[in-house]
Design a protein around this motif. Structure first.
Motif, mmCIF file in Angstrom:
data_model
loop_
_atom_site.group_PDB
_atom_site.id
_atom_site.type_symbol
_atom_site.label_atom_id
_atom_site.label_comp_id
_atom_site.label_asym_id
_atom_site.label_seq_id
_atom_site.Cartn_x
_atom_site.Cartn_y
_atom_site.Cartn_z
ATOM 1 N N ARG A 1 39.691 -45.477 21.835
ATOM 2 C CA ARG A 1 39.660 -44.707 20.586
ATOM 3 C C ARG A 1 38.536 -43.678 20.607
ATOM 4 N NH1 ARG A 1 41.287 -49.862 18.671
ATOM 5 N NH2 ARG A 1 39.116 -50.524 18.373
ATOM 6 N N TRP A 2 37.391 -44.059 21.201
ATOM 7 C CA TRP A 2 36.295 -43.095 21.325
ATOM 8 C C TRP A 2 36.696 -41.929 22.221
ATOM 9 C CZ3 TRP A 2 33.720 -41.453 25.726
ATOM 10 C CH2 TRP A 2 32.607 -40.616 25.505
ATOM 11 N N TRP A 3 37.373 -42.214 23.334
ATOM 12 C CA TRP A 3 37.726 -41.193 24.312
ATOM 13 C C TRP A 3 38.526 -40.054 23.681
ATOM 14 C CZ3 TRP A 3 36.224 -40.222 29.186
ATOM 15 C CH2 TRP A 3 36.997 -39.366 29.973
ATOM 16 N N VAL A 4 39.378 -40.380 22.731
ATOM 17 C CA VAL A 4 40.220 -39.345 22.118
ATOM 18 C C VAL A 4 39.669 -38.869 20.775
ATOM 19 C CG1 VAL A 4 42.271 -40.249 23.267
ATOM 20 C CG2 VAL A 4 41.725 -41.039 20.960
ATOM 21 N N SER A 5 38.476 -39.343 20.404
ATOM 22 C CA SER A 5 37.906 -38.961 19.119
ATOM 23 C C SER A 5 37.379 -37.523 19.156
ATOM 24 C CB SER A 5 36.771 -39.915 18.725
ATOM 25 O OG SER A 5 35.667 -39.783 19.612
ATOM 26 N N ALA A 6 37.196 -36.953 17.992
ATOM 27 C CA ALA A 6 36.804 -35.540 17.889
ATOM 28 C C ALA A 6 35.404 -35.282 18.408
ATOM 29 C CB ALA A 6 36.915 -35.087 16.435
ATOM 30 N N ASP A 7 34.491 -36.271 18.287
ATOM 31 C CA ASP A 7 33.096 -36.051 18.636
ATOM 32 C C ASP A 7 32.758 -36.402 20.085
ATOM 33 O OD1 ASP A 7 32.551 -35.158 16.097
ATOM 34 O OD2 ASP A 7 31.868 -37.109 15.358
ATOM 35 N N ALA A 8 33.681 -37.037 20.794
ATOM 36 C CA ALA A 8 33.375 -37.543 22.134
ATOM 37 C C ALA A 8 33.176 -36.421 23.140
ATOM 38 C CB ALA A 8 34.498 -38.453 22.602
ATOM 39 N N ALA A 9 32.317 -36.683 24.116
ATOM 40 C CA ALA A 9 32.193 -35.784 25.267
ATOM 41 C C ALA A 9 33.505 -35.800 26.044
ATOM 42 C CB ALA A 9 31.048 -36.236 26.157
ATOM 43 N N ARG A 10 33.832 -34.679 26.655
ATOM 44 C CA ARG A 10 35.085 -34.552 27.402
ATOM 45 C C ARG A 10 34.800 -34.505 28.905
ATOM 46 N NH1 ARG A 10 37.366 -36.071 22.993
ATOM 47 N NH2 ARG A 10 38.263 -34.522 21.602
ATOM 48 N N PHE A 11 35.369 -35.464 29.613
ATOM 49 C CA PHE A 11 35.216 -35.544 31.070
ATOM 50 C C PHE A 11 36.575 -35.654 31.736
ATOM 51 C CE2 PHE A 11 30.859 -36.867 30.214
ATOM 52 C CZ PHE A 11 30.161 -36.458 31.342
ATOM 53 N N ILE A 12 36.628 -35.303 32.997
ATOM 54 C CA ILE A 12 37.685 -35.763 33.894
ATOM 55 C C ILE A 12 37.045 -36.881 34.715
ATOM 56 C CG2 ILE A 12 39.118 -35.185 35.888
ATOM 57 C CD1 ILE A 12 39.486 -32.404 34.707
ATOM 58 N N SER A 13 37.442 -38.114 34.430
ATOM 59 C CA SER A 13 36.850 -39.284 35.098
ATOM 60 C C SER A 13 37.722 -39.689 36.278
ATOM 61 C CB SER A 13 36.706 -40.453 34.120
ATOM 62 O OG SER A 13 35.677 -40.208 33.196
ATOM 63 N N VAL A 14 37.104 -39.861 37.422
ATOM 64 C CA VAL A 14 37.820 -40.108 38.675
ATOM 65 C C VAL A 14 37.338 -41.405 39.308
ATOM 66 C CG1 VAL A 14 38.236 -39.259 41.012
ATOM 67 C CG2 VAL A 14 38.143 -37.644 39.093
ATOM 68 N N ARG A 15 38.290 -42.233 39.683
ATOM 69 C CA ARG A 15 37.951 -43.437 40.436
ATOM 70 C C ARG A 15 38.696 -43.394 41.764
ATOM 71 N NH1 ARG A 15 38.376 -48.928 37.202
ATOM 72 N NH2 ARG A 15 40.583 -48.371 37.298
ATOM 73 N N VAL A 16 37.956 -43.511 42.854
ATOM 74 C CA VAL A 16 38.509 -43.370 44.199
ATOM 75 C C VAL A 16 39.179 -44.669 44.640
ATOM 76 C CG1 VAL A 16 37.921 -42.972 46.631
ATOM 77 C CG2 VAL A 16 36.840 -41.599 44.821
ATOM 78 N N ARG A 17 40.277 -44.504 45.359
ATOM 79 C CA ARG A 17 40.951 -45.631 46.018
ATOM 80 C C ARG A 17 40.726 -45.494 47.521
ATOM 81 N NH1 ARG A 17 45.612 -48.126 43.438
ATOM 82 N NH2 ARG A 17 45.419 -47.831 41.178
ATOM 83 N N SER A 18 39.961 -46.403 48.100
ATOM 84 C CA SER A 18 39.671 -46.290 49.539
ATOM 85 C C SER A 18 39.681 -47.661 50.213
ATOM 86 C CB SER A 18 38.325 -45.586 49.768
ATOM 87 O OG SER A 18 37.248 -46.311 49.198
ATOM 88 N N GLU A 19 40.675 -48.497 49.846
ATOM 89 C CA GLU A 19 40.814 -49.777 50.544
ATOM 90 C C GLU A 19 40.971 -49.507 52.037
ATOM 91 O OE1 GLU A 19 44.399 -51.686 49.173
ATOM 92 O OE2 GLU A 19 45.696 -50.065 49.886
#
Length: 624
Positions: free
Chosen positions: A280-298
């Motif tokens: 809910r915070w992620w889509v809220s009006a006041d939240a910082a906006r990021f492109i969050s990336v998690r790597v897959r490297s098994e």
């Protein structure tokens, strides 16, 4: 560390009670297992037609019916996610397996068992028994070495559930305590995970996209060249709210790269139904906006590559830096420059965060490293790999004292280094167990003469090889690297590293942080100006703030370091970081006493989350 199958291990934060075998957790004899006294059972394994032919490792897994549960109904379900507190199992390397060729497992030098060295040590009684076969592929690597390894296929290095491996249906067997032959047929082949697209691969998995979460997979030319076969990297990408709105089509967003274990869910646990506070915070009006990336490297040695160039894993660091990140920048509207890219993570991810800043200082603007794997190998958990002679015991020759590998909040030892290494030795030879100690020696160490990772210590005895330790120091001891190369690194990373850890970390990782702090604090020209936060009496997984507060802190940092005149209004958000996160140097946090530092200047919603958070339970190492 990350969550497993609802239980705990090196890849999960510890919680709950510990199961044992017969009421006592024992450990395999460090010497060669020899059948002594009465003859014991022999297990005769046969691969069914159409299953597999080739090299691999054969196992017999033995459990009491009471060890099994609806979440873990088969003996094989009670191994990796619980290691080293597991049901008994025994492993044997097989050079040429195939249908019609019986594989015999009996007590002897070639069979490694855990937690018992011999089949004869298991009390007579009724058990649920299962056979298993881990398949190996022969790889001719570009450096001339030839190794046989198992390649994960979206399972995150869980060999017991990895596609292509073969197992038998569990059956109840009465072990008599005397000589007997138990036949087991390996007739079940583990199927691919999910749907593999035409022409695609199971490597790194194939999760489905959603409104906010996208996935990207590339073939790495660097890694494929090293391994002599196609090797892929993947990424889970959490997009900010409003990313697709026409009004935002010209907005470029900062990238947060998350160091972690192999992901089994969305970055930050984002829920499209907005069923939790973070989503809910992620889509809220006041939240910082990021492109969050998690790597897959098994990879063949672990569920993650540690984002580093390794003599044994290959150039994963360069592949992520020069192939994967540019592919993400090309496919999504990232800022695409160093000042707009940060890295963070906890445990394994904490080491990745710190190492990424140190080893790739021109790629990342800052790093937030939580409860990181050792930053200084004078405290490799509780082992000084340079000064100590043995990894398993301390004390005198008259009174050898076992070294702990994990501790509870009570101070009790949960398991020892010897136990955990004995588990890995039973799971695989040549460091292929997918275990924590084995991946460290694979990433940090050189190749041995046989092409496999050179052991940092003898798996049986614990005797440390200081020649191998010297290689670790030169290439991966971050404390030593930073101090030795400060003239070059200092201008690039001063004021950009933030580290937090509990003072009673479950795996003693606070000691490595302290050594790193002491060593770097003495540096000058420029002053390091790093941040160190210590949570009083907190275990592994402690974080000083919530995830939204941490992201707000990162956004504030990026905005303050952006080129002059940059318009940050499209992503900076309207919330302010907690005062604690704006400090430099050492801060000791006694939660409750310092509550105002955690919540002042934050939004009411973040203050509510901080008050509700249970410290020390964030996903961590499974380590994490």
């Amino acid at each position: 560390m990350t969550a497993g199958h609802g239980r705990f291990s090196r890849r999960t934060v510890l919680a709950g009670s510990i199961a044992s075998v017969g009421g006592l957790v024992t450990v395999a004899d460090p010497g060669v297992a020899q059948a002594a006294g009465r003859p014991g059972p022999e297990f005769s394994l046969t691969l069914a037609a159409g299953t597999y032919s080739g090299a691999g490792r054969a196992f017999v897994i033995i459990a009491r019916a009471s060890d099994l549960s609806p979440d873990a109904p088969e003996p094989r379900d009670n191994l990796q996610d619980n290691e080293p507190i597991t049901v008994p199992f025994f492993g044997l390397d097989v050079a040429h397996a195939g249908p019609g060729r019986a594989i015999s497992l009996r007590s002897g030098a070639a069979v490694a068992g855990y937690p018992f060295a011999r089949f004869e040590d298991i009390p007579a009684g009724d058990y649920v028994v299962q056979a298993f076969f881990c398949t190996y592929e022969t790889n001719h690597r570009s450096d001339g070495s030839v190794v046989q390894v198992h390649w994960p296929q979206g399972d995150g290095g869980d060999i017991w559930h990895s596609p292509g491996n073969v197992y038998s249906k569990p059956r109840t067997v009465r072990l008599t305590g005397h000589a007997q032959t138990v036949p087991l047929e390996l007739d079940q082949v583990i199927k691919p995970i999910g749907t593999i697209p035409p022409g695609g691969t199971g490597q790194q998995g194939n999760p489905a996209d959603s409104a906010h979460v996208k996935h990207l997979k590339i073939r790495s030319a660097l890694l494929s060249r090293f391994w002599g076969r196609d090797v892929h990297l993947g990424a889970d990408i959490l997009l900010p709210a409003g990313y697709d709105l026409p009004a935002n089509r010209h907005v470029r967003y900062p990238m947060e790269l998350i160091g972690s274990h192999f992901p089994h869910g969305n970055p930050h646990g984002f829920d499209e139904s907005l069923g939790d506070d973070f989503s809910r915070w992620w889509v809220s009006a006041d939240a910082a906006r990021f492109i969050s990336v998690r790597v897959r490297s098994e990879n063949p040695f672990y569920d993650d590559s540690y984002h580093a160039n390794s003599a044994n894993l290959g150039p994963y660091g360069d592949a992520i830096d020069t192939e994967l990140i540019p592919a993400i920048d090309k496919s999504f509207r990232t800022i695409g420059q160093r000042w707009g890219r940060v890295v963070g993570g906890g445990s394994t991810g904490g080491w990745i965060a710190a190492a990424s800043l140190v080893l790739y200082p021109d790629t990342y603007a800052g790093a937030w490293a939580g409860f990181p794997d050792s930053l200084d190998f004078r405290a490799h958990q509780v082992i000084d790999i340079y000064g100590d002679t043995n990894a398993y015991v301390t004390g005198s020759s008259w009174v050898p004292v076992p070294r702990p590998a994990a501790r509870g909040t009570s101070g009790d030892t949960l398991w020892t280094n010897r136990q955990e290494n004995a588990y890995e030795r039973a799971a695989a030879s040549h460091g292929r167990s997918q275990g924590q100690w084995d991946i460290w020696q694979a990433v940090f160490g050189p190749q041995g003469s046989d092409g496999y990772p050179a052991p940092i210590w003898d798996k049986r005895t614990g005797a440390i090889d200081h020649t191998v330790a010297a290689y670790w120091k030169k290439h991966f001891d971050l404390s030593s690297i930073v101090a030795t190369d400060w003239a070059r690194l200092g201008p690039k990373i001063a004021g950009r590293l933030h580290v937090y850890v509990g003072t009673e970390d479950t795996y003693f990782l606070n000691d490595g942080v302290s050594y790193f702090e002491q060593r770097t604090d003495a540096l000058t020209s420029p002053k390091p100006d790093f941040q160190f936060l210590y949570g009083v009496s907190r275990p592994h997984g402690w974080t000083p703030v919530t995830e939204p507060q941490l992201l707000t802190t990162m956004a504030d940092f990026i905005a303050r370091h952006a080129p002059q005149g940059t318009d940050v209004s499209g992503w900076r958000g309207h919330e302010q970081p907690p005062p604690l996160m704006l400090t430099r140097g050492r801060q000791v946090v006694d939660e409750g006493v310092d509550a105002t530092l955690l919540t002042d200047a934050a939004s009411p919603a973040l203050a509510k989350q901080a008050a509700a958070r249970t410290p020390g339970t964030d996903p961590g190492r499974g380590r994490s």
